[in-house]
Design a protein around this motif. Structure first.
Motif, PDB file in Angstrom:
ATOM      1  N   SER A  68       0.833  -1.205   0.000  1.00  0.00           N
ATOM      2  CA  SER A  68       0.000   0.000   0.000  1.00  0.00           C
ATOM      3  C   SER A  68       0.867   1.255   0.000  1.00  0.00           C
ATOM      4  O   SER A  68       0.571   2.236  -0.687  1.00  0.00           O
ATOM      5  CB  SER A  68      -0.928  -0.007   1.218  1.00  0.00           C
ATOM      6  N   ARG A  69       1.959   1.224   0.771  1.00  0.00           N
ATOM      7  CA  ARG A  69       2.857   2.375   0.820  1.00  0.00           C
ATOM      8  C   ARG A  69       3.508   2.617  -0.534  1.00  0.00           C
ATOM      9  O   ARG A  69       3.582   3.753  -1.009  1.00  0.00           O
ATOM     10  CB  ARG A  69       3.923   2.149   1.887  1.00  0.00           C
ATOM     11  N   ASN A  70       3.972   1.536  -1.166  1.00  0.00           N
ATOM     12  CA  ASN A  70       4.588   1.684  -2.485  1.00  0.00           C
ATOM     13  C   ASN A  70       3.593   2.204  -3.511  1.00  0.00           C
ATOM     14  O   ASN A  70       3.926   3.028  -4.366  1.00  0.00           O
ATOM     15  CB  ASN A  70       5.169   0.351  -2.942  1.00  0.00           C
ATOM     16  N   MET A  71       2.344   1.720  -3.432  1.00  0.00           N
ATOM     17  CA  MET A  71       1.312   2.187  -4.341  1.00  0.00           C
ATOM     18  C   MET A  71       1.087   3.689  -4.189  1.00  0.00           C
ATOM     19  O   MET A  71       0.873   4.411  -5.167  1.00  0.00           O
ATOM     20  CB  MET A  71       0.013   1.437  -4.083  1.00  0.00           C
ATOM     21  N   GLN A  72       1.153   4.170  -2.958  1.00  0.00           N
ATOM     22  CA  GLN A  72       0.972   5.599  -2.704  1.00  0.00           C
ATOM     23  C   GLN A  72       2.145   6.408  -3.264  1.00  0.00           C
ATOM     24  O   GLN A  72       1.955   7.462  -3.880  1.00  0.00           O
ATOM     25  CB  GLN A  72       0.834   5.846  -1.203  1.00  0.00           C
ATOM     26  N   LEU A  73       3.355   5.904  -3.025  1.00  0.00           N
ATOM     27  CA  LEU A  73       4.542   6.662  -3.399  1.00  0.00           C
ATOM     28  C   LEU A  73       4.763   6.726  -4.904  1.00  0.00           C
ATOM     29  O   LEU A  73       5.395   7.666  -5.400  1.00  0.00           O
ATOM     30  CB  LEU A  73       5.778   6.066  -2.719  1.00  0.00           C
ATOM     31  N   ILE A  74       4.260   5.733  -5.654  1.00  0.00           N
ATOM     32  CA  ILE A  74       4.488   5.740  -7.100  1.00  0.00           C
ATOM     33  C   ILE A  74       3.355   6.408  -7.869  1.00  0.00           C
ATOM     34  O   ILE A  74       3.396   6.435  -9.107  1.00  0.00           O
ATOM     35  CB  ILE A  74       4.686   4.304  -7.635  1.00  0.00           C
ATOM     36  N   GLN A  75       2.373   6.964  -7.168  1.00  0.00           N
ATOM     37  CA  GLN A  75       1.246   7.585  -7.859  1.00  0.00           C
ATOM     38  C   GLN A  75       1.662   8.749  -8.765  1.00  0.00           C
ATOM     39  O   GLN A  75       1.132   8.898  -9.869  1.00  0.00           O
ATOM     40  CB  GLN A  75       0.195   8.039  -6.851  1.00  0.00           C
ATOM     41  N   PRO A  76       2.596   9.638  -8.325  1.00  0.00           N
ATOM     42  CA  PRO A  76       3.032  10.694  -9.257  1.00  0.00           C
ATOM     43  C   PRO A  76       3.599  10.133 -10.560  1.00  0.00           C
ATOM     44  O   PRO A  76       3.311  10.646 -11.647  1.00  0.00           O
ATOM     45  CB  PRO A  76       4.097  11.451  -8.450  1.00  0.00           C
ATOM     46  N   LYS A  77       4.400   9.055 -10.472  1.00  0.00           N
ATOM     47  CA  LYS A  77       4.953   8.449 -11.684  1.00  0.00           C
ATOM     48  C   LYS A  77       3.854   7.789 -12.509  1.00  0.00           C
ATOM     49  O   LYS A  77       3.895   7.824 -13.752  1.00  0.00           O
ATOM     50  CB  LYS A  77       6.016   7.408 -11.309  1.00  0.00           C
ATOM     51  N   ALA A  78       2.867   7.205 -11.833  1.00  0.00           N
ATOM     52  CA  ALA A  78       1.757   6.577 -12.554  1.00  0.00           C
ATOM     53  C   ALA A  78       0.951   7.622 -13.328  1.00  0.00           C
ATOM     54  O   ALA A  78       0.518   7.368 -14.463  1.00  0.00           O
ATOM     55  CB  ALA A  78       0.858   5.819 -11.574  1.00  0.00           C
ATOM     56  N   ARG A  79       0.769   8.796 -12.736  1.00  0.00           N
ATOM     57  CA  ARG A  79       0.036   9.863 -13.436  1.00  0.00           C
ATOM     58  C   ARG A  79       0.829  10.375 -14.643  1.00  0.00           C
ATOM     59  O   ARG A  79       0.257  10.732 -15.676  1.00  0.00           O
ATOM     60  CB  ARG A  79      -0.283  11.001 -12.474  1.00  0.00           C
ATOM     61  N   GLU A  80       2.164  10.421 -14.506  1.00  0.00           N
ATOM     62  CA  GLU A  80       2.982  10.823 -15.648  1.00  0.00           C
ATOM     63  C   GLU A  80       2.849   9.826 -16.798  1.00  0.00           C
ATOM     64  O   GLU A  80       2.798  10.219 -17.973  1.00  0.00           O
ATOM     65  CB  GLU A  80       4.446  10.922 -15.206  1.00  0.00           C
ATOM     66  N   LEU A  81       2.788   8.536 -16.457  1.00  0.00           N
ATOM     67  CA  LEU A  81       2.601   7.522 -17.499  1.00  0.00           C
ATOM     68  C   LEU A  81       1.244   7.672 -18.178  1.00  0.00           C
ATOM     69  O   LEU A  81       1.119   7.482 -19.396  1.00  0.00           O
ATOM     70  CB  LEU A  81       2.729   6.118 -16.892  1.00  0.00           C
TER      71      LEU A  81
END
Length: 339
Positions: A68-81
């Protein structure tokens, strides 16, 4: 029964033995100081079963928190994708899965504790339902099963009864069962909501509060409690007791993890920094500050301390000034000249 019945029996039969064995062990312990045929000893056995299961699920819970923590932290990169490959769904899916792999994130890990508990939940439901009819499952003989199914908490609340079967429209309405079942259903619903709310408000960075993942979390925040609340009216008292206890365990376990190991950039992380600083100040390891001012050992702000004053020269007499002398010095020598 068919192939599906055989598969269900293959999965559930070991669970019947595990659940009944753990409950019987706890029941033997509680029977040392409680009535063996009383509902309280069986109710506490269900709570003991919950504790054992949740202890066994701790490694999965830790994995869930990390995911869950990793999912939260990678959200900015996911939005860029999404911005970059939004027009190409296949490429977006490939890059997103690569992002998950590189960050060590499993988007399904957060569901593992709940998914693994569901078979246990239904197995307990089945054991209770059959026990009320005198049909044993697992290590429960028919006699012990009947004792379990017909036991009553406080002598008036059958542990196998449900809110629905005790409602005024039922053949055997029981107000006491309705009240206890309603309290447990509301507790189960409230703890489910508060646990998810705790995670979102305390352990999610600001960047993770927007986007598809955040929307999914917000939907689950309201959908899961409603689903459990609606389904809870058909659950036996013993099953409601199990699920409410499990939710309370989850809430406490999650509170401990968020408090002591919060995700970076979250309100929980800021609160931990403040607590650690307060402890360090109390131990004297760092100076205390008030509005940016260092507090000295005497208790006064450093900015209030006056700078060391320069020693002023002593006042000279007129004769000393005329002779050009200084205080404490001898008389001035006259210029050497002719006689």
């Amino acid at each position: 029964m068919g192939i599906f019945g055989d598969i269900g029996s293959f999965i559930m039969t070991p669970l019947y033995y595990a659940i009944s064995g753990i409950m019987l062990a706890w029941h033997e312990l509680f029977s040392l100081f409680l009535a063996p045929d009383g509902g309280l000893s069986w109710a506490l056995s269900i709570i003991g079963l919950t504790v054992v299961i949740r202890v066994l699920l701790i490694p999965l819970f830790v994995k869930q928190i990390k995911s869950s923590r990793n999912m939260q932290l990678i959200q900015p990169k996911a939005r860029e994708l999404q911005k970059k490959y939004g027009h190409d769904r296949q490429k977006l899916a490939e890059e997103t899965m690569k992002l998950y792999k590189d960050s060590g994130t499993n988007p399904f890990a957060s569901c593992l504790p709940i998914l693994l508990q569901m078979p246990i939940f239904f197995a307990l439901f089945r054991v209770l339902d059959q026990a009320a009819r005198g049909n044993g499952r697992g290590f429960l003989s028919d006699e012990r099963a009947l004792d379990f199914g017909q036991s009553q908490i406080f002598g008036v609340i059958p542990i196998s009864e449900t809110f629905w079967r005790s409602a005024p429209w039922s053949a055997d309405p029981q107000t006491s069962v309705m009240i206890v079942a309603l309290i447990l259903v509301l507790s189960m619903t409230a703890t489910t909501f508060l646990t998810q709310r705790q995670l979102m408000s305390k352990n999610m960075p600001a960047d993770a509060l927007s986007g598809p993942y955040a929307q999914q979390q917000k939907i689950l925040l309201y959908v899961l409690p409603v689903a459990f609340g609606l389904g809870g009216v058909a659950f036996p008292i013993g099953v409601l007791l199990y699920w409410t206890t499990s939710n309370l365990w989850t809430m406490g376990q999650q509170f401990y993890v968020i408090r002591n190991n919060p995700a970076p950039g979250t309100p929980a992380a800021e609160a931990k920094v403040e607590r650690d600083r307060a402890k360090a100040i109390k131990r004297g390891e760092v100076p205390e500050t008030v509005e940016g001012t260092v507090i000295t050992e005497t208790g006064a702000p450093e900015s209030d301390r006056r700078p060391t004053q320069r020693q002023q020269p002593k006042k000279q007499t007129r004769a000393q000034r005329r002779q050009g002398g200084t205080p404490g010095a001898g008389p001035a020598t006259k210029k050497q000249g002719g006689k």
